[in-house]
Design an enzyme around this catalytic site. Structure first.
Site, PDB file in Angstrom:
ATOM      1  N   HIS A  75       0.833  -1.207   0.000  1.00 32.28           N
ATOM      2  CA  HIS A  75       0.000   0.000   0.000  1.00 32.28           C
ATOM      3  C   HIS A  75       0.861   1.247   0.000  1.00 32.28           C
ATOM      4  CE1 HIS A  75      -0.009   1.421   4.293  1.00 32.28           C
ATOM      5  NE2 HIS A  75       0.081   0.156   4.621  1.00 32.28           N
ATOM      6  N   ASP A  87       5.657   2.402   7.116  1.00 29.18           N
ATOM      7  CA  ASP A  87       4.283   1.967   6.814  1.00 29.18           C
ATOM      8  C   ASP A  87       3.631   2.927   5.834  1.00 29.18           C
ATOM      9  OD1 ASP A  87       1.761   0.859   6.834  1.00 29.18           O
ATOM     10  OD2 ASP A  87       1.230   1.653   8.815  1.00 29.18           O
ATOM     11  N   GLU A 119      -5.457   1.799   1.887  1.00 24.59           N
ATOM     12  CA  GLU A 119      -5.346   0.658   2.806  1.00 24.59           C
ATOM     13  C   GLU A 119      -5.694   1.093   4.221  1.00 24.59           C
ATOM     14  OE1 GLU A 119      -3.337  -2.089   5.710  1.00 24.59           O
ATOM     15  OE2 GLU A 119      -3.119   0.069   5.464  1.00 24.59           O
ATOM     16  N   GLU A 120      -5.188   2.276   4.573  1.00 29.20           N
ATOM     17  CA  GLU A 120      -5.365   2.744   5.954  1.00 29.20           C
ATOM     18  C   GLU A 120      -6.812   3.109   6.272  1.00 29.20           C
ATOM     19  OE1 GLU A 120      -3.144   2.286   7.989  1.00 29.20           O
ATOM     20  OE2 GLU A 120      -1.144   2.658   7.198  1.00 29.20           O
ATOM     21  N   ASP A 148       3.850  -5.094   3.555  1.00 34.16           N
ATOM     22  CA  ASP A 148       3.358  -3.959   4.338  1.00 34.16           C
ATOM     23  C   ASP A 148       4.211  -3.881   5.600  1.00 34.16           C
ATOM     24  OD1 ASP A 148       1.922  -2.034   5.690  1.00 34.16           O
ATOM     25  OD2 ASP A 148       0.036  -3.152   5.724  1.00 34.16           O
ATOM     26  N   HIS A 248       2.235   4.647  12.784  1.00 30.67           N
ATOM     27  CA  HIS A 248       1.108   5.587  12.649  1.00 30.67           C
ATOM     28  C   HIS A 248       1.358   6.898  13.393  1.00 30.67           C
ATOM     29  CE1 HIS A 248      -2.160   2.565  11.146  1.00 30.67           C
ATOM     30  NE2 HIS A 248      -1.079   2.603  10.385  1.00 30.67           N
TER      31      HIS A 248
HETATM   32  N1  PHE Z   1      -1.787  -2.999   7.796  1.00 28.81           N
HETATM   33  C1  PHE Z   1      -1.353  -2.390   9.017  1.00 28.81           C
HETATM   34  C2  PHE Z   1      -1.229  -0.907   8.743  1.00 28.81           C
HETATM   35  O1  PHE Z   1      -0.990  -0.501   7.627  1.00 28.81           O
HETATM   36  C3  PHE Z   1      -0.053  -2.890   9.529  1.00 28.81           C
HETATM   37  C4  PHE Z   1       0.050  -4.358   9.534  1.00 28.81           C
HETATM   38  C5  PHE Z   1       0.646  -4.996   8.478  1.00 28.81           C
HETATM   39  C6  PHE Z   1      -0.438  -5.104  10.593  1.00 28.81           C
HETATM   40  C7  PHE Z   1       0.743  -6.368   8.449  1.00 28.81           C
HETATM   41  C8  PHE Z   1      -0.327  -6.475  10.593  1.00 28.81           C
HETATM   42  C9  PHE Z   1       0.260  -7.119   9.506  1.00 28.81           C
HETATM   43  O2  PHE Z   1      -1.356  -0.119   9.620  1.00 28.81           O
HETATM   44 ZN    ZN Z   2      -0.699   1.591   8.734  1.00 27.85          ZN
HETATM   45 ZN    ZN Z   3       0.532  -0.675   6.455  1.00 28.98          ZN
END
Ligand code: PHE
Ligand code: ZN
Ligand code: ZN
Ligand code: ZN
Length: 285
Positions: A75, A87, A119-120, A148, A248
């Site tokens: 993402h 992230d 994605e978020e 990710d 985050h």
């Molecule tokens: N997808 C979550 C995010 O973007 C982070 C995450 C990734 C959590 C993979 C668990 C496994 O905030």
């Molecule tokens: Zn995230």
């Molecule tokens: Zn993420």
């Protein structure tokens, strides 16, 4: 391509998908071979002002059987609290580098790179992409690799637990997911590097793929959760501290990138993607 030439044939930009309920950014890609042999692709992101729309960026390799598609996705969006470099600039950069390297190889299978949006906001980009495909198009996707957060400062090498043997037991992925986990384990194992399973817990963009029976796998280096003493002993780093203390947060900047992890995991990403670009014999039809 020739120096200075922009070659639109390196990738087919297949899709600009409009109509998401939310906007992050509008994204345009420029393919610029000016620096060959160190080819660069510039992702030009222009500030989005129109609330209500977002786009995935989906790019197919020039080569390969269009009926046998290997997908790798990351993402591209972040939360508004910070720039989202681990992230998920990390996964995005790793698949972009993989795309650049693979672009020069006549792969057997089609390789499709997905830079997901939103994605978020609840996996909107990947969910809507998969939902928007015909069943025939979904059937051509032989597997999906998800990246990710692959450069967490206090990292553990987590591999999605496709065989349901080494995480908490959320269930195995679709048949073929175990083989993907095995291939990644082989990459790390051969180098004497540790790894451990992590559940398909629904927190990233593989969700729509596994829900549709598409084998999936990938790498994750940890988010807000706390590294255990056992993990610190095996992987190094700091016990009783988060894998990514800037998860985050505003401090998820370029300073939040674990260079060693990014390097190691990018190699694994390139290896797995290139492997499946040529050999799908371990993945059921
Ligand atoms: N997808 C979550 C995010 O973007 C982070 C995450 C990734 C959590 C993979 C668990 C496994 O905030
Ligand atoms: Zn995230
Ligand atoms: Zn993420
Ligand atoms: Zn496993």
């Amino acid at each position: 391509g020739q120096p200075g030439r922009t070659d639109p044939l390196v990738f087919d930009i297949r899709e600009w998908r409009f109509g998401f309920p939310i906007v992050i950014a509008s994204t345009a890609v420029g393919l610029d071979l000016a620096d060959t042999p160190g080819t660069t692709v510039r992702l030009k992101v222009d500030a989005a002002t129109t609330v209500g729309r977002s786009r995935n960026l989906i790019a197919d390799s020039r080569w390969g059987d269009r009926d046998e598609v290997v997908m790798a996705g990351a993402h591209l969006d972040s939360v508004t609290e910070g720039p989202g470099i681990n992230d998920n600039g990390s996964g995005s950069a790793a698949i972009l580098e993989t795309a650049l390297k693979l672009a020069h190889l006549p792969t057997k299978n089609k390789v499709r790179f997905a830079f997901w949006s939103a994605e978020e906001l609840g996996l909107l980009g990947s969910d809507q992409y998969v939902a928007g495909l015909s069943q025939a198009e979904r059937d051509k996707i032989r597997l999906y690799l998800n990246f990710d957060m692959v450069a967490s400062p206090n990292d553990v090498t987590f591999l999605y637990d496709g065989d349901d043997s080494d995480a908490e037991g959320a269930g195995a992925g679709p048949a073929g997911s175990a083989a993907i986990e095995k291939l990644l384990e082989k990459f790390y194992g051969r180098r004497g590097l540790g790894f451990k399973g992590t559940d398909f817990d629904g927190r990233s963009d593989y969700g729509a793929f596994i829900a549709n029976g598409i084998p999936a796998g990938g790498i994750f280096t940890g988010a807000e959760r706390i590294k255990t003493a056992e993990e610190a002993a095996r992987f190094g780093g700091t016990a009783d501290a988060p894998y990514d203390a800037c998860y985050h947060a505003a401090c998820d900047t370029i300073a939040n990138v674990n260079d060693a992890a990014l390097d190691r995991n990018s190699r694994a990403i390139g290896y797995a993607t290139a492997f499946y670009a040529y050999d799908l014999s371990g993945i059921p039809d």
